[in-house]
Design a protein around this motif. Structure first.
Motif, PDB file in Angstrom:
ATOM      1  N   UNK A 119     -27.658  95.891 113.951  1.00  0.00           N
ATOM      2  CA  UNK A 119     -26.668  95.323 113.088  1.00  0.00           C
ATOM      3  C   UNK A 119     -27.438  94.294 112.066  1.00  0.00           C
ATOM      4  N   UNK A 120     -28.368  93.650 112.619  1.00  0.00           N
ATOM      5  CA  UNK A 120     -29.086  92.474 111.629  1.00  0.00           C
ATOM      6  C   UNK A 120     -29.939  93.445 110.440  1.00  0.00           C
ATOM      7  N   UNK A 121     -30.500  94.528 110.946  1.00  0.00           N
ATOM      8  CA  UNK A 121     -31.138  95.205 109.683  1.00  0.00           C
ATOM      9  C   UNK A 121     -29.869  95.985 108.787  1.00  0.00           C
ATOM     10  N   UNK A 122     -28.720  96.366 109.256  1.00  0.00           N
ATOM     11  CA  UNK A 122     -27.593  96.850 108.476  1.00  0.00           C
ATOM     12  C   UNK A 122     -27.336  95.603 107.428  1.00  0.00           C
ATOM     13  N   UNK A 123     -27.015  94.543 108.133  1.00  0.00           N
ATOM     14  CA  UNK A 123     -26.442  93.344 107.126  1.00  0.00           C
ATOM     15  C   UNK A 123     -27.872  92.999 106.050  1.00  0.00           C
ATOM     16  N   UNK A 124     -29.203  93.094 106.567  1.00  0.00           N
ATOM     17  CA  UNK A 124     -30.142  92.558 105.566  1.00  0.00           C
ATOM     18  C   UNK A 124     -30.634  93.785 104.688  1.00  0.00           C
ATOM     19  N   UNK A 125     -30.065  95.136 104.802  1.00  0.00           N
ATOM     20  CA  UNK A 125     -30.506  96.397 104.193  1.00  0.00           C
ATOM     21  C   UNK A 125     -32.079  96.503 104.438  1.00  0.00           C
ATOM     22  N   UNK A 126     -32.320  96.261 105.769  1.00  0.00           N
ATOM     23  CA  UNK A 126     -33.760  96.667 105.980  1.00  0.00           C
ATOM     24  C   UNK A 126     -33.806  97.740 107.002  1.00  0.00           C
ATOM     25  N   UNK A 127     -34.913  98.583 107.008  1.00  0.00           N
ATOM     26  CA  UNK A 127     -35.093  99.769 108.071  1.00  0.00           C
ATOM     27  C   UNK A 127     -35.057  99.347 109.484  1.00  0.00           C
ATOM     28  N   UNK A 128     -34.409  99.580 110.342  1.00  0.00           N
ATOM     29  CA  UNK A 128     -34.287  99.410 111.537  1.00  0.00           C
ATOM     30  C   UNK A 128     -35.856  99.741 112.189  1.00  0.00           C
ATOM     31  N   UNK A 129     -36.142 101.132 111.878  1.00  0.00           N
ATOM     32  CA  UNK A 129     -37.222 101.651 112.601  1.00  0.00           C
ATOM     33  C   UNK A 129     -38.548 100.779 112.033  1.00  0.00           C
ATOM     34  N   UNK A 130     -38.563 100.106 110.730  1.00  0.00           N
ATOM     35  CA  UNK A 130     -39.939  99.369 110.120  1.00  0.00           C
ATOM     36  C   UNK A 130     -39.726  97.991 110.993  1.00  0.00           C
ATOM     37  N   UNK A 131     -38.493  97.523 111.202  1.00  0.00           N
ATOM     38  CA  UNK A 131     -38.567  96.318 111.609  1.00  0.00           C
ATOM     39  C   UNK A 131     -38.805  96.362 113.161  1.00  0.00           C
ATOM     40  N   UNK A 132     -38.393  97.359 113.923  1.00  0.00           N
ATOM     41  CA  UNK A 132     -38.916  97.642 115.226  1.00  0.00           C
ATOM     42  C   UNK A 132     -40.179  97.950 115.727  1.00  0.00           C
ATOM     43  N   UNK A 133     -40.683  98.692 114.765  1.00  0.00           N
ATOM     44  CA  UNK A 133     -42.270  99.000 114.948  1.00  0.00           C
ATOM     45  C   UNK A 133     -42.921  97.891 114.830  1.00  0.00           C
ATOM     46  N   UNK A 134     -42.861  96.698 113.972  1.00  0.00           N
ATOM     47  CA  UNK A 134     -43.452  95.832 113.712  1.00  0.00           C
ATOM     48  C   UNK A 134     -43.284  94.770 115.188  1.00  0.00           C
ATOM     49  N   UNK A 135     -42.226  94.614 115.727  1.00  0.00           N
ATOM     50  CA  UNK A 135     -41.782  93.880 116.626  1.00  0.00           C
ATOM     51  C   UNK A 135     -42.345  94.419 117.977  1.00  0.00           C
ATOM     52  N   UNK A 136     -42.621  95.432 118.090  1.00  0.00           N
ATOM     53  CA  UNK A 136     -42.833  96.321 119.414  1.00  0.00           C
ATOM     54  C   UNK A 136     -43.927  95.692 120.276  1.00  0.00           C
ATOM     55  N   UNK A 137     -45.264  95.245 119.470  1.00  0.00           N
ATOM     56  CA  UNK A 137     -46.136  94.900 120.526  1.00  0.00           C
ATOM     57  C   UNK A 137     -45.812  93.217 121.033  1.00  0.00           C
ATOM     58  N   UNK A 138     -44.955  92.608 120.157  1.00  0.00           N
ATOM     59  CA  UNK A 138     -44.721  91.190 120.597  1.00  0.00           C
ATOM     60  C   UNK A 138     -43.557  91.284 121.642  1.00  0.00           C
ATOM     61  N   UNK A 139     -42.614  92.321 121.608  1.00  0.00           N
ATOM     62  CA  UNK A 139     -41.639  92.357 122.717  1.00  0.00           C
ATOM     63  C   UNK A 139     -42.349  92.705 124.201  1.00  0.00           C
ATOM     64  N   UNK A 140     -43.373  93.817 123.864  1.00  0.00           N
ATOM     65  CA  UNK A 140     -43.915  93.837 125.325  1.00  0.00           C
ATOM     66  C   UNK A 140     -44.957  92.878 125.832  1.00  0.00           C
ATOM     67  N   UNK A 141     -45.779  91.974 124.742  1.00  0.00           N
ATOM     68  CA  UNK A 141     -46.449  90.810 124.950  1.00  0.00           C
ATOM     69  C   UNK A 141     -45.386  89.715 125.833  1.00  0.00           C
ATOM     70  N   UNK A 142     -44.388  89.569 125.191  1.00  0.00           N
ATOM     71  CA  UNK A 142     -43.409  88.492 125.877  1.00  0.00           C
ATOM     72  C   UNK A 142     -42.907  89.149 127.333  1.00  0.00           C
ATOM     73  N   UNK A 143     -42.747  90.436 127.720  1.00  0.00           N
ATOM     74  CA  UNK A 143     -42.490  91.021 128.812  1.00  0.00           C
ATOM     75  C   UNK A 143     -43.466  90.510 129.775  1.00  0.00           C
ATOM     76  N   UNK A 144     -44.928  90.884 129.390  1.00  0.00           N
ATOM     77  CA  UNK A 144     -46.007  90.490 129.915  1.00  0.00           C
ATOM     78  C   UNK A 144     -46.042  89.139 130.350  1.00  0.00           C
ATOM     79  N   UNK A 145     -45.888  88.302 129.920  1.00  0.00           N
ATOM     80  CA  UNK A 145     -45.868  86.696 129.983  1.00  0.00           C
ATOM     81  C   UNK A 145     -44.630  86.554 130.931  1.00  0.00           C
ATOM     82  N   UNK A 146     -43.550  86.973 130.533  1.00  0.00           N
ATOM     83  CA  UNK A 146     -42.353  86.723 131.528  1.00  0.00           C
ATOM     84  C   UNK A 146     -42.518  86.746 132.618  1.00  0.00           C
ATOM     85  N   UNK A 147     -43.165  87.822 133.206  1.00  0.00           N
ATOM     86  CA  UNK A 147     -43.034  88.218 134.591  1.00  0.00           C
ATOM     87  C   UNK A 147     -43.940  87.103 135.406  1.00  0.00           C
ATOM     88  N   UNK A 148     -44.665  86.300 134.581  1.00  0.00           N
ATOM     89  CA  UNK A 148     -45.139  85.137 135.436  1.00  0.00           C
ATOM     90  C   UNK A 148     -44.049  84.097 135.966  1.00  0.00           C
TER      91      UNK A 148
END
Length: 267
Positions: free
Chosen positions: A107-136
Motif C-alpha cells: 500500500x505504501x509503495x502504491x501511494x508513493x508511486x514506488x516499485x514494491x519489488x525495488x523497495x522489498x529487495x533493499x529491505x530484505x537483508x534488514x528484515x532477516x537481520x532484525x529477525x536474527x536479533x529478535x530471537x534473543x
C-alpha cells in the motif's frame, strides 16, 4: 547452587516495566532501518522512504502478529476474551508480522508511486537481520525453545554458560531452538548481502529471503514445543512449505517468461 534465569525486565519505573524483549526488537529494527536507508540511497530511492515506511509497518506488523496468533489459538481466547490484547503475556507470530509488513509495504509503495519489488529487495537483508536479533528477545523470555534435553547435552554443544543456564526452565533443560533460528537468519543476512553483488533481477532478492527463511523455519519449527498446530504439522511449517513453493515458482516464472525486469544494481 541453584541456577537463576536472567531477568526479562530491563528497567522498572514503579508500575512501568520495560522488557529486554522490547529493547532487543527495537534495536534490531533501528539497525535494520539504518542499513536499509544506506542501501536505499545507493539505489536511488527517496531519502525518507524507509523512515516513513517503518512508522506504519512496525505497529501494523505487531497487530497482525497478534491477530495471527489469536486466530490459531481461538479455542482459548474465545473463552478468555480479556487476554486477546495481553501481548505482554506472550503470543505473537512472526509470519503474522511478515504478512502485515508486506501488505503495508504494498500500500505504501502504491501511494508513493514506488516499485514494491525495488523497495522489498533493499529491505530484505534488514528484515532477516532484525529477525536474527529478535530471537534473543525469546531467549530472555525463555520462549521459542525445543523439547527437553540435559545440561550435559547442551554443554557438549560448547554453548556459553549463560545460554545453558537460561535453558533451565522449571527444573528442565530445553533445546535452544531460538539460537538455531538466530544463526540461520544471520547466515541468510550474509547470503543476501552476497546476492546483492550477483545483481539478480528485481524481486528475486526478496524472494530469496522468503525461500531461505522458510527453509530454515520449516525444520526448526519441528523441534519446538510451543508451536501453533494445524493437523499433523505446525502452522508455520505449512506456511513455510507454501512460501518455498511460491518463491521458487515465481522466480522460475519470471525467468521462463523472460520478462525484461530491471536488475537490482540498476540506478
Amino acid at each position: 547452587m541453584a541456577v537463576q534465569p536472567l531477568n526479562p525486565i530491563a528497567i522498572q519505573l514503579g508500575p512501568i516495566h520495560i522488557y529486554w524483549y522490547g529493547i532487543i526488537i527495537a534495536c534490531g529494527a533501528l539497525l535494520g532501518l539504518m542499513i536499509a536507508m544506506r542501501e536505499g540511497n545507493r539505489r536511488g530511492l527517496p531519502k525518507d522512504t524507509y523512515v516513513d515506511l517503518i512508522m506504519f509497518a512496525v505497529p501494523i506488523a505487531v497487530i497482525c502478529a497478534r491477530i495471527y496468533y489469536v486466530a490459531f489459538e481461538w479455542s482459548f481466547y474465545s473463552q478468555h476474551p480479556s487476554q486477546i490484547i495481553a501481548v505482554w503475556n506472550g503470543g505473537i507470530a512472526i509470519y503474522g508480522a511478515l504478512i502485515g509488513g508486506v501488505a503495508t509495504t504494498i500500500v505504501f509503495c502504491r501511494k508513493r508511486h514506488l516499485s514494491f519489488w525495488k523497495v522489498a529487495d533493499v529491505i530484505a537483508p534488514s528484515v532477516i537481520l532484525g529477525q536474527s536479533l529478535g530471537r534473543w528477545g525469546n531467549f530472555m523470555d525463555q520462549q521459542a525453545h525445543g523439547g527437553p534435553t540435559t545440561r550435559a547435552a547442551l554443554e557438549n554443544m560448547h554453548l556459553p554458560n549463560f545460554i545453558v543456564n537460561q535453558m533451565l526452565i522449571n527444573g528442565t533443560y530445553y533445546i535452544p531452538t531460538f539460537l538455531y533460528e538466530s544463526i540461520w537468519d544471520f547466515a541468510g543476512f550474509i547470503l543476501l548481502l552476497i546476492l546483492r553483488r550477483v545483481n539478480l533481477r528485481r524481486g528475486e532478492l526478496f524472494m530469496s529471503y522468503v525461500i531461505w527463511y522458510s527453509l530454515g523455519r520449516s525444520y526448526i519449527e519441528g523441534l519446538r514445543t510451543d508451536s501453533l498446530m494445524l493437523g499433523p504439522l505446525r502452522v508455520s511449517q505449512w506456511l513455510a512449505v507454501v512460501l518455498i513453493i511460491f518463491g521458487v515458482g515465481l522466480i522460475l516464472f519470471w525467468r521462463v517468461k523472460k520478462e525484461k525486469r530491471p536488475y537490482y544494481l540498476d540506478a
